[in-house]
Scaffold this motif. Sequence first.
Motif, PDB file in Angstrom:
ATOM      1  N   SER B 302      69.782 131.708 -12.240  1.00 30.15           N
ATOM      2  CA  SER B 302      70.713 132.421 -11.352  1.00 30.15           C
ATOM      3  C   SER B 302      72.151 131.896 -11.503  1.00 30.15           C
ATOM      4  CB  SER B 302      70.253 132.380  -9.896  1.00 30.15           C
ATOM      5  OG  SER B 302      70.117 131.062  -9.451  1.00 30.15           O
ATOM      6  N   SER B 305      76.043 134.059 -15.804  1.00 32.41           N
ATOM      7  CA  SER B 305      77.192 134.854 -15.361  1.00 32.41           C
ATOM      8  C   SER B 305      76.895 136.356 -15.355  1.00 32.41           C
ATOM      9  CB  SER B 305      78.405 134.566 -16.246  1.00 32.41           C
ATOM     10  OG  SER B 305      78.158 135.045 -17.559  1.00 32.41           O
ATOM     11  N   ARG B 308      74.612 137.274 -12.421  1.00 33.69           N
ATOM     12  CA  ARG B 308      75.369 137.268 -11.160  1.00 33.69           C
ATOM     13  C   ARG B 308      76.233 138.524 -11.045  1.00 33.69           C
ATOM     14  NH1 ARG B 308      75.139 131.477  -9.382  1.00 33.69           N
ATOM     15  NH2 ARG B 308      76.792 131.655  -7.853  1.00 33.69           N
ATOM     16  N   ARG B 312      75.539 141.535  -8.394  1.00 34.88           N
ATOM     17  CA  ARG B 312      76.586 141.851  -7.422  1.00 34.88           C
ATOM     18  C   ARG B 312      76.909 143.339  -7.426  1.00 34.88           C
ATOM     19  NH1 ARG B 312      79.925 137.525  -9.107  1.00 34.88           N
ATOM     20  NH2 ARG B 312      79.434 135.749  -7.791  1.00 34.88           N
ATOM     21  N   LEU B 324      74.265 134.078  -3.389  1.00 34.84           N
ATOM     22  CA  LEU B 324      74.164 133.352  -4.655  1.00 34.84           C
ATOM     23  C   LEU B 324      74.504 131.885  -4.420  1.00 34.84           C
ATOM     24  CD1 LEU B 324      76.162 135.881  -6.869  1.00 34.84           C
ATOM     25  CD2 LEU B 324      73.721 135.485  -7.011  1.00 34.84           C
ATOM     26  N   CYS B 330      71.490 125.866  -7.682  1.00 36.07           N
ATOM     27  CA  CYS B 330      70.612 126.762  -8.448  1.00 36.07           C
ATOM     28  C   CYS B 330      69.606 125.950  -9.242  1.00 36.07           C
ATOM     29  CB  CYS B 330      71.422 127.602  -9.436  1.00 36.07           C
ATOM     30  SG  CYS B 330      72.328 128.943  -8.681  1.00 36.07           S
TER      31      CYS B 330
END
Lengths: 155, 364
Positions: B302, B305, B308, B312, B324, B330
């Motif tokens: 997680s 990049s 994420r 999102r 996050l 993480c």
Amino acid sequence: MMPCLRRVELYMRVVTGSPEETENTGYRIGNLLKAYATRTVLLYGDLGAGKTTLIKGIALAFGIPKRDIGSASFVIVAEYDTIPRFYHIDLYRVETEEDMEALGIWEYMDSGGVAVIEWAERLSEMPEGAVTVRINYQDENSREIIIEGAIGDRL
Amino acid sequence: MKDSNELPVTSNESKNNKESEDLPLVTRHSLLILGIDTSCDDTSASVVADGEKILSNIVSSQSDIHKKYGGIVPELASRRHIEMIWPVVEEALAAAGLSLHDMQAIAVCHGPGLIGSLLVGCGFAKAAGYARNIPTIAVNHLEGHIFSTFLESKRPGFPFLSLIVSGGHTSLYMINGFGQYDELGRTRDDAAGEAYDKVSKLLGLGYPGGPVIDRLSGEGDPKAFDFPRAYIPESFDFSFSGLKTAVKLTIEKNPRFTGDQSSLRDIAASFQSAVVDVLVRKVEWAIIKKGIRRVVLSGGVSANSELRRRMREMADEREVELFLPSTELCTDNAAMIAAAGYYHFIAGDIAGLDLNPKAYLPLR
């Protein structure tokens, strides 16, 4: 060594046409292990050959649901509380003899439990009385599986 | 484990917010828990107050301590954990300005993970707890990942959807309350992070694979190669083994790819896009199917990049709240074990001296 009445020289070659058939072949191997009280399987096959799929079948013969078997690369030894105990061992990440010793791989094999060992070529020596299973990629769905070894009670 | 929907965190939170202005970080009312995680390659210890405030969080591979031991980052050998456990615990306590006497409980990860490594953490926790008369709490590693989000300032309310995605796990849970976990799906073969590591090795990019593939992907074309996505209809399960095999076959057919930077970037980007597509689609499907409005990501992957960014995007489109955790939370760490341990502690769920770690330990 005393002669043994239930000692069998095994050689089988199976070509499977789907992951389901590979799993079924694993189930047959699992039943053979039970019938001949054989505790160790040395499994050889490249990345993507279908080793996890085959082990799902072997484990099912010992009462472990297919869902509970995944890759063991991360944990190296996945242990299941079955009778006998079932060890799914994956030596992919184990690179040195020191790590092999620290992980106690040989102790699992001598514990009376069933040990199925992926990437068995990493072992520095081969255990006695083990079944060797080689799984080769043929095409997208098809795999060649060769099972050999002298199995049965050792007296 | 006792059901507990009543989380006293809200009262703690408001109290702490008021106090944080002019009072020291730890008040004498704080419930202090020492967390220990030795589930895999790293030895980690942490002190967390009231299940939400990190006073220290030491991970051996990121710490200076291991330099004293010849600069070796602890890997597979459990005896390295044995060497590291005391120094790491001492550093965690020292960084928090506290001693073992101040701890109300020791929370330890008892699985899933490497059995030899887990044994070190559990043995230490039980022995230290017994010697100092401090209760030991057993925490499942996955539970730690789920509750790592509670260490951030923005916390989700129940219920929420939790995607744990790391080198050892890829699981989707519905979290209805503390101790109320409903597994929606998990990987049937390789974990997502494991696929990253194995593909990275195939491409000659080394270990760990996540950060390097993520970096290369940024400059590659995600549509250059059409790698398979195992969506597995009517199931929340995952599968990444076929994707790994597809990358392997592509390289075998075109051996020159591994020496060519632009091909490497394209393979990395196409692979990453296949992983992220599946993860995002499954979470999106769970949002629709379960009517859930909060999603929490955790586990080493997680930190990726692209995951994420795409998660999102999807969350914005679906108008759901996305949580996050920061990169340090993480990856594997002991603060998350202490955080989850806090909820066990207040529910009265204490482990006995017969606590034994398990390599395979499904979260129930």
